[in-house]
Design a protein around this motif. Structure first.
Motif, PDB file in Angstrom:
ATOM      1  N   VAL A   7     -88.422 -86.005   5.470  1.00  0.00           N
ATOM      2  CA  VAL A   7     -87.903 -84.725   4.995  1.00  0.00           C
ATOM      3  C   VAL A   7     -86.528 -84.439   5.585  1.00  0.00           C
ATOM      4  O   VAL A   7     -85.849 -83.506   5.151  1.00  0.00           O
ATOM      5  CB  VAL A   7     -88.857 -83.551   5.344  1.00  0.00           C
ATOM      6  N   LEU A   8     -86.092 -85.227   6.541  1.00  0.00           N
ATOM      7  CA  LEU A   8     -84.793 -85.019   7.174  1.00  0.00           C
ATOM      8  C   LEU A   8     -83.682 -85.625   6.320  1.00  0.00           C
ATOM      9  O   LEU A   8     -83.732 -86.797   5.964  1.00  0.00           O
ATOM     10  CB  LEU A   8     -84.765 -85.648   8.565  1.00  0.00           C
ATOM     11  N   THR A   9     -82.689 -84.817   6.007  1.00  0.00           N
ATOM     12  CA  THR A   9     -81.501 -85.328   5.319  1.00  0.00           C
ATOM     13  C   THR A   9     -80.336 -85.460   6.288  1.00  0.00           C
ATOM     14  O   THR A   9     -79.228 -85.796   5.881  1.00  0.00           O
ATOM     15  CB  THR A   9     -81.107 -84.409   4.149  1.00  0.00           C
ATOM     16  N   GLY A  10     -80.595 -85.172   7.549  1.00  0.00           N
ATOM     17  CA  GLY A  10     -79.594 -85.296   8.601  1.00  0.00           C
ATOM     18  C   GLY A  10     -80.271 -85.735   9.882  1.00  0.00           C
ATOM     19  O   GLY A  10     -81.137 -86.604   9.880  1.00  0.00           O
ATOM     20  N   LYS A  11     -79.937 -85.079  10.983  1.00  0.00           N
ATOM     21  CA  LYS A  11     -80.488 -85.440  12.286  1.00  0.00           C
ATOM     22  C   LYS A  11     -81.696 -84.584  12.631  1.00  0.00           C
ATOM     23  O   LYS A  11     -81.840 -83.468  12.149  1.00  0.00           O
ATOM     24  CB  LYS A  11     -79.416 -85.264  13.362  1.00  0.00           C
ATOM     25  N   TYR A  12     -82.556 -85.120  13.471  1.00  0.00           N
ATOM     26  CA  TYR A  12     -83.675 -84.353  14.015  1.00  0.00           C
ATOM     27  C   TYR A  12     -83.149 -83.463  15.137  1.00  0.00           C
ATOM     28  O   TYR A  12     -82.376 -83.902  15.995  1.00  0.00           O
ATOM     29  CB  TYR A  12     -84.760 -85.284  14.548  1.00  0.00           C
ATOM     30  N   ARG A  13     -83.562 -82.190  15.143  1.00  0.00           N
ATOM     31  CA  ARG A  13     -83.012 -81.226  16.097  1.00  0.00           C
ATOM     32  C   ARG A  13     -84.084 -80.209  16.440  1.00  0.00           C
ATOM     33  O   ARG A  13     -84.853 -79.785  15.569  1.00  0.00           O
ATOM     34  CB  ARG A  13     -81.793 -80.529  15.480  1.00  0.00           C
ATOM     35  N   TYR A  68     -90.367 -72.859   0.828  1.00  0.00           N
ATOM     36  CA  TYR A  68     -89.483 -72.503   1.946  1.00  0.00           C
ATOM     37  C   TYR A  68     -88.611 -73.684   2.362  1.00  0.00           C
ATOM     38  O   TYR A  68     -87.491 -73.496   2.852  1.00  0.00           O
ATOM     39  CB  TYR A  68     -90.318 -71.973   3.107  1.00  0.00           C
ATOM     40  N   TYR A  69     -89.120 -74.895   2.160  1.00  0.00           N
ATOM     41  CA  TYR A  69     -88.320 -76.077   2.476  1.00  0.00           C
ATOM     42  C   TYR A  69     -87.071 -76.144   1.597  1.00  0.00           C
ATOM     43  O   TYR A  69     -85.971 -76.448   2.063  1.00  0.00           O
ATOM     44  CB  TYR A  69     -89.167 -77.341   2.294  1.00  0.00           C
ATOM     45  N   ALA A  70     -87.221 -75.820   0.303  1.00  0.00           N
ATOM     46  CA  ALA A  70     -86.104 -75.970  -0.630  1.00  0.00           C
ATOM     47  C   ALA A  70     -85.315 -74.681  -0.849  1.00  0.00           C
ATOM     48  O   ALA A  70     -84.187 -74.723  -1.344  1.00  0.00           O
ATOM     49  CB  ALA A  70     -86.625 -76.483  -1.978  1.00  0.00           C
ATOM     50  N   HIS A  71     -85.897 -73.546  -0.486  1.00  0.00           N
ATOM     51  CA  HIS A  71     -85.305 -72.255  -0.815  1.00  0.00           C
ATOM     52  C   HIS A  71     -83.900 -72.067  -0.245  1.00  0.00           C
ATOM     53  O   HIS A  71     -82.989 -71.598  -0.934  1.00  0.00           O
ATOM     54  CB  HIS A  71     -86.227 -71.138  -0.307  1.00  0.00           C
ATOM     55  N   THR A  72     -83.694 -72.433   0.998  1.00  0.00           N
ATOM     56  CA  THR A  72     -82.400 -72.156   1.630  1.00  0.00           C
ATOM     57  C   THR A  72     -81.276 -72.958   0.991  1.00  0.00           C
ATOM     58  O   THR A  72     -80.137 -72.488   0.898  1.00  0.00           O
ATOM     59  CB  THR A  72     -82.457 -72.442   3.135  1.00  0.00           C
ATOM     60  N   ALA A  73     -81.567 -74.179   0.530  1.00  0.00           N
ATOM     61  CA  ALA A  73     -80.554 -74.953  -0.176  1.00  0.00           C
ATOM     62  C   ALA A  73     -80.163 -74.262  -1.476  1.00  0.00           C
ATOM     63  O   ALA A  73     -78.991 -74.246  -1.872  1.00  0.00           O
ATOM     64  CB  ALA A  73     -81.074 -76.364  -0.453  1.00  0.00           C
ATOM     65  N   THR A  74     -81.141 -73.683  -2.153  1.00  0.00           N
ATOM     66  CA  THR A  74     -80.883 -72.938  -3.385  1.00  0.00           C
ATOM     67  C   THR A  74     -79.948 -71.776  -3.134  1.00  0.00           C
ATOM     68  O   THR A  74     -79.019 -71.510  -3.918  1.00  0.00           O
ATOM     69  CB  THR A  74     -82.210 -72.434  -3.976  1.00  0.00           C
ATOM     70  N   VAL A  75     -80.162 -71.051  -2.044  1.00  0.00           N
ATOM     71  CA  VAL A  75     -79.320 -69.885  -1.745  1.00  0.00           C
ATOM     72  C   VAL A  75     -77.878 -70.315  -1.488  1.00  0.00           C
ATOM     73  O   VAL A  75     -76.938 -69.624  -1.902  1.00  0.00           O
ATOM     74  CB  VAL A  75     -79.899 -69.089  -0.571  1.00  0.00           C
ATOM     75  N   SER A 118    -101.348 -71.310 -10.052  1.00  0.00           N
ATOM     76  CA  SER A 118    -101.474 -72.660 -10.596  1.00  0.00           C
ATOM     77  C   SER A 118    -100.122 -73.306 -10.875  1.00  0.00           C
ATOM     78  O   SER A 118    -100.051 -74.339 -11.537  1.00  0.00           O
ATOM     79  CB  SER A 118    -102.300 -72.624 -11.889  1.00  0.00           C
ATOM     80  N   PHE A 119     -99.055 -72.707 -10.375  1.00  0.00           N
ATOM     81  CA  PHE A 119     -97.713 -73.238 -10.627  1.00  0.00           C
ATOM     82  C   PHE A 119     -97.599 -74.665 -10.105  1.00  0.00           C
ATOM     83  O   PHE A 119     -98.072 -74.987  -9.017  1.00  0.00           O
ATOM     84  CB  PHE A 119     -96.675 -72.348  -9.956  1.00  0.00           C
ATOM     85  N   GLN A 120     -96.959 -75.518 -10.890  1.00  0.00           N
ATOM     86  CA  GLN A 120     -96.801 -76.917 -10.508  1.00  0.00           C
ATOM     87  C   GLN A 120     -95.468 -77.124  -9.800  1.00  0.00           C
ATOM     88  O   GLN A 120     -94.407 -77.076 -10.421  1.00  0.00           O
ATOM     89  CB  GLN A 120     -96.884 -77.814 -11.751  1.00  0.00           C
ATOM     90  N   TRP A 121     -95.534 -77.337  -8.509  1.00  0.00           N
ATOM     91  CA  TRP A 121     -94.326 -77.576  -7.730  1.00  0.00           C
ATOM     92  C   TRP A 121     -93.904 -79.031  -7.867  1.00  0.00           C
ATOM     93  O   TRP A 121     -94.737 -79.910  -8.116  1.00  0.00           O
ATOM     94  CB  TRP A 121     -94.581 -77.240  -6.264  1.00  0.00           C
ATOM     95  N   PRO A 122     -92.632 -79.345  -7.698  1.00  0.00           N
ATOM     96  CA  PRO A 122     -92.156 -80.725  -7.853  1.00  0.00           C
ATOM     97  C   PRO A 122     -92.590 -81.597  -6.687  1.00  0.00           C
ATOM     98  O   PRO A 122     -92.974 -81.104  -5.622  1.00  0.00           O
ATOM     99  CB  PRO A 122     -90.639 -80.558  -7.892  1.00  0.00           C
ATOM    100  N   PRO A 123     -92.513 -82.921  -6.865  1.00  0.00           N
ATOM    101  CA  PRO A 123     -92.817 -83.832  -5.753  1.00  0.00           C
ATOM    102  C   PRO A 123     -91.887 -83.583  -4.573  1.00  0.00           C
ATOM    103  O   PRO A 123     -90.719 -83.221  -4.747  1.00  0.00           O
ATOM    104  CB  PRO A 123     -92.587 -85.217  -6.363  1.00  0.00           C
ATOM    105  N   LEU A 124     -92.404 -83.815  -3.382  1.00  0.00           N
ATOM    106  CA  LEU A 124     -91.619 -83.581  -2.180  1.00  0.00           C
ATOM    107  C   LEU A 124     -90.336 -84.419  -2.186  1.00  0.00           C
ATOM    108  O   LEU A 124     -89.275 -83.943  -1.769  1.00  0.00           O
ATOM    109  CB  LEU A 124     -92.453 -83.898  -0.931  1.00  0.00           C
ATOM    110  N   ALA A 125     -90.415 -85.643  -2.662  1.00  0.00           N
ATOM    111  CA  ALA A 125     -89.230 -86.510  -2.665  1.00  0.00           C
ATOM    112  C   ALA A 125     -88.086 -85.885  -3.460  1.00  0.00           C
ATOM    113  O   ALA A 125     -86.908 -86.021  -3.092  1.00  0.00           O
ATOM    114  CB  ALA A 125     -89.599 -87.874  -3.243  1.00  0.00           C
ATOM    115  N   GLU A 126     -88.402 -85.185  -4.543  1.00  0.00           N
ATOM    116  CA  GLU A 126     -87.363 -84.536  -5.340  1.00  0.00           C
ATOM    117  C   GLU A 126     -86.752 -83.358  -4.591  1.00  0.00           C
ATOM    118  O   GLU A 126     -85.550 -83.101  -4.689  1.00  0.00           O
ATOM    119  CB  GLU A 126     -87.930 -84.093  -6.683  1.00  0.00           C
ATOM    120  N   ALA A 127     -87.588 -82.618  -3.844  1.00  0.00           N
ATOM    121  CA  ALA A 127     -87.064 -81.509  -3.050  1.00  0.00           C
ATOM    122  C   ALA A 127     -86.178 -82.024  -1.921  1.00  0.00           C
ATOM    123  O   ALA A 127     -85.141 -81.419  -1.608  1.00  0.00           O
ATOM    124  CB  ALA A 127     -88.222 -80.692  -2.485  1.00  0.00           C
TER     125      ALA A 127
END
Length: 783
Positions: A7-13, A68-75, A118-127
């Protein structure tokens, strides 16, 4: 084993960093600050054991963690688009799906999902890939955009800082939610460091310290060189009499006595709202405490039957896990020892353990208790009729004088200090003993950090409050008297979130890393002022809900009634509704609604626009959209006013709406009228959709006709103006009915994306037999 390091797109912190001085920062500083925030948020999710956990709902009032994982990128994308720094979207589908969270206005909505359970969320890899793309776009934007200092609220760079500081808020939000997950679904990430259970001194007492009365001014100066949220600005001065406040925040050891005394079962200690909530939740102790009695879980959906309170959480010893040795203090005591708290009579198991982020540990009795407002208020009532929490004014007084006046600049704010001597910015991944850090110059510990402090005041804006057009709805929808105020920040607060100026708000039943401090008014000293919102707020589908405007006289507080600084709430009156009905339905069908609908259709035909779909921003009671539905096949009416929308929806359902007029009383008689409006039987009601919105989100689809006709009654016209070009089709038009266009920067903003086709006077019947004139402008996307 960590199954979710991808899930990291950068460094672990695992720790945060001090905020930026916006009068002197460089591009390099901004880039580093952005990357650190992005890294830290993602690193929290490394603690989820597998991908399945991302699709679980740790709180029945919140969404699954994937949101919540993807929300902040959207903002980031949405705000940078509004600011003009980003001109192309990354993924509109994701920027719509992850844009809006839940409606947290109701504590008893068992599955409060905006998108449906029942909303279908996308695969984690896409997020993950979405976050990676957004990171790269923002990084490139920072490197390529010219920087002019200082960064102020009028600067496009304010949008960059807004994205970063918004992410830091969600670092705290996500940490609370992960803490609510079943312990079997999380694992302790590398280098995660909990605070020591206690110092060398066990906190057996929490004495009250007398604070001399005086005058205190609340509010952040608009020229202070750090990022701030809208409700921090403005200013109000209070005169506060002498009072007492506890040296420490209330500890787990103190709450234990309340629990053992049956405080959670005794309604006499609770407010009416608090007891209703407690009866629903059926708590026996604070939510993060763990016992063996299978207490009711607050998780949602598939986790709704889960209990955090099971005997198996007492059978493992701390040595079964990696022993956590930290450099800032002693490690936790042995589970089977007695150092940190009481045990059951058989000497085998402690009464309670504590759920921290990724573990269940022996109860650290010297840590501050984490509770919501209702629990804090009940504890104070149990302690004695004269006890209470601090007020916002009193909290600002106990901050002390060592920091100096805000005019000193960033040195006056502890979040800028290299060694702040406080538990925030994830120095630890948990709360810490209330005496771990030294007291301030007045003798109070943990005024900043460790856990937030609930205060008695309702959340509201300060005099001079003004929304920012890039995040118009950030705070003002919650200035309703039903949201409490928290101050001081917590161990998970990063950036400016626990600034001396920070004012955070939540419904009183919500959980954050928050506790409280006990206060008391001294006899004969006068009463301390406490602000409470006295504006009635109309809730769509529910009407005006009762709220508590007073506190018991015994606690020594003087209620300062204050109108909500959300001016839109003041339009939620029967008088305003009657006026809107007269405008849109009056004068036997020859009225504003028909005049405006005919005008729009005429212009659409003139410019060769399709007549398929329309969005009206400011639909009021629906009169115009009903007229437009004669021509258009799909019509969306959007407004922020709940009373107006209730009338529109009732008309859609029943074809009639009745409004009893207020009673008119004279010396000789008393009368009561009923306003009745109706729509013809041939109206295409199935073509209509009504939505309550406080701005224009991505979920509003593109339309052949966008009609904007309520700029003259909104708080922040620019906030509604900026997205018009994104919600009109290439072959459609935007019709704006307003006197404001051309008088300020609005026309210039839209001219960047659209061409002005026409500008003319628009005459209409006001529903009372009179003709009025306003301005109409017609716009089309620039090819």
């Amino acid at each position: 084993m960590m199954a979710t390091t991808h899930v990291l797109t950068g460094k672990y912190r695992t720790t945060g960093m001090a905020p930026l001085d916006l009068s002197s920062c460089s591009k390099g500083d901004i880039l580093k600050y952005f990357e650190a925030s992005y890294d830290l948020n993602e690193s929290l999710f490394v603690g989820l054991k597998d991908e399945e956990a991302f699709y679980k709902c740790p709180d029945r009032l919140r969404l699954p963690l994937i949101f919540y994982y993807a929300h902040t990128a959207t903002v980031y994308v949405n705000k940078l688009m509004l600011a003009g720094l980003m001109t192309q979207r990354v993924n509109l589908h994701f920027e719509t799906m992850f844009e809006l969270g839940v409606d947290e206005m109701s504590w008893d909505d068992t599955e409060n999902y905006r998108m449906g359970g029942s909303f279908q969320w996308p695969p984690l890899a896409e997020a993950v890939e979405f976050r990676r793309l957004v990171r790269n776009r923002v990084r490139q934007l920072i490197e390529d955009t010219p920087l002019q200092l200082p960064i102020t609220q009028d600067s496009p760079w304010w949008a960059v800082m807004m994205g970063v500081e918004h992410e830091k808020i969600h670092i705290e939000t996500s940490s609370v939610l992960i803490r609510q997950m079943p312990i079997t679904m999380v694992t302790t990430p590398p280098k995660w460091k909990y605070a020591p259970a206690s110092t060398d001194t066990t906190i057996q007492e929490n004495p009250l310290i007398q604070m001399e009365g005086g005058e205190v001014t609340i509010g952040k100066p608009r020229d202070f060189p750090s990022y701030g949220w809208c409700m921090e600005y403005g200013q109000r001065t209070f005169k506060v009499p002498t009072f007492e406040a506890s040296k420490f925040k209330v500890t787990n050891r103190e709450i234990l006595q309340f629990v053992k005394a049956g405080g959670y079962e005794n309604s006499s200690y609770w407010t009416k709202e608090g007891w209703t909530w407690q009866s629903f939740r059926q708590l026996r102790h604070p939510v993060f405490w763990v016992c063996t009695k299978g207490c009711k879980s607050g998780c949602g959906a598939a986790l709704s039957s889960h209990s955090h309170c099971l005997p198996e959480y007492f059978t493992t010893t701390y040595s079964d896990k990696e022993i956590r040795q930290n450099s800032n203090g002693p490690q936790h005591g042995d589970l089977n020892g007695t150092r940190n708290g009481p045990q059951n009579g058989d000497g085998c198991l402690p009464d309670f353990r504590l759920r921290v982020m990724f573990d269940v540990i022996e109860m650290p009795w010297d840590w501050p208790a984490v509770v919501n407002y209702h629990e804090a208020r009940a504890f104070c009532a149990w302690k004695g009729s004269e006890f209470r929490m601090l007020t916002e004014a009193e909290f600002n007084m106990i901050q002390g004088g060592a920091l100096g006046a805000p005019s000193k600049g960033v040195t006056s704010d502890p979040v800028f200090h290299k060694d702040p001597q406080a538990n925030f910015r994830l120095t630890f991944g948990s709360s810490s003993p209330v005496d771990l850090y030294p007291a301030n110059d007045l003798g109070f510990h943990d005024v900043y950090g460790n856990v937030w402090e609930w205060v008695e005041d309702h959340f509201n804006g300060l005099p001079g409050y003004k929304q920012h057009h890039l995040y118009d709805d950030y705070a003002f929808p919650f200035m309703d008297g039903r949201h409490g105020l928290m101050l001081g920040g917590s161990w998970a607060s990063d950036g400016t979130y626990n600034s001396r100026f920070s004012r955070s708000y939540f419904r009183r039943h919500f959980y954050q890393h928050a506790g409280f401090r006990v206060a008391r008014t001294l006899p004969g000293a006068g009463k301390s002022p406490v602000v409470m919102v006295n504006t009635d707020v109309y809730i769509l589908g529910a009407g005006v809900e009762e709220k508590q405007l007073t506190v018991p006289e015994t606690v020594g507080l003087e209620v300062v009634p204050m109108a909500s600084t959300n001016k839109q709430f003041h339009q939620e009156t029967e008088e305003q509704l009657a006026a809107m009905l007269a405008l849109q339905y009056g004068n036997s069908g020859q009225n504003y609604s028909k005049d405006l609908a005919d005008f729009c259709v005429e212009k659409a035909n003139l410019y060769g626009c399709p007549l398929q779909n329309v969005v009206q921003l400011g639909c009021g009671t629906g009169g115009v959209v009903y007229q437009l539905a004669r021509t258009y096949k799909e019509v969306i009416g959007l407004d922020y006013c709940a009373r107006f929308l209730d009338a529109a929806i009732t008309l859609q359902k029943n074809r009639e709406f009745h409004l009893p007029r207020a009673v008119t009383k004279t010396e000789k008689s008393m009368t009561k009228d009923v306003i009745t409006v109706s729509i013809p039987a041939d109206m295409q009601r199935n073509r209509l959709t009504f939505k309550q919105m406080t701005w224009v989100p991505n979920e509003i689809p593109k339309a052949n006709l966008v009609l904007l006709d309520f700029l003259d009654r909104v708080n922040n016209p620019k906030a509604w103006w900026l997205r018009l070009w994104e919600i009109v089709t290439d072959n459609g038009i935007v019709v704006v009915i307003s006197q404001k266009v051309g008088k300020d920067e609005l026309a210039a903003d839209l001219n960047k994306k659209m061409d002005l086709l026409d500008e003319q006077e628009f005459q209409f019947n006001n529903g009372q037999g009179q003709t009025e004139i306003t301005m109409a402008t017609i716009w089309k996307l620039r090819v």
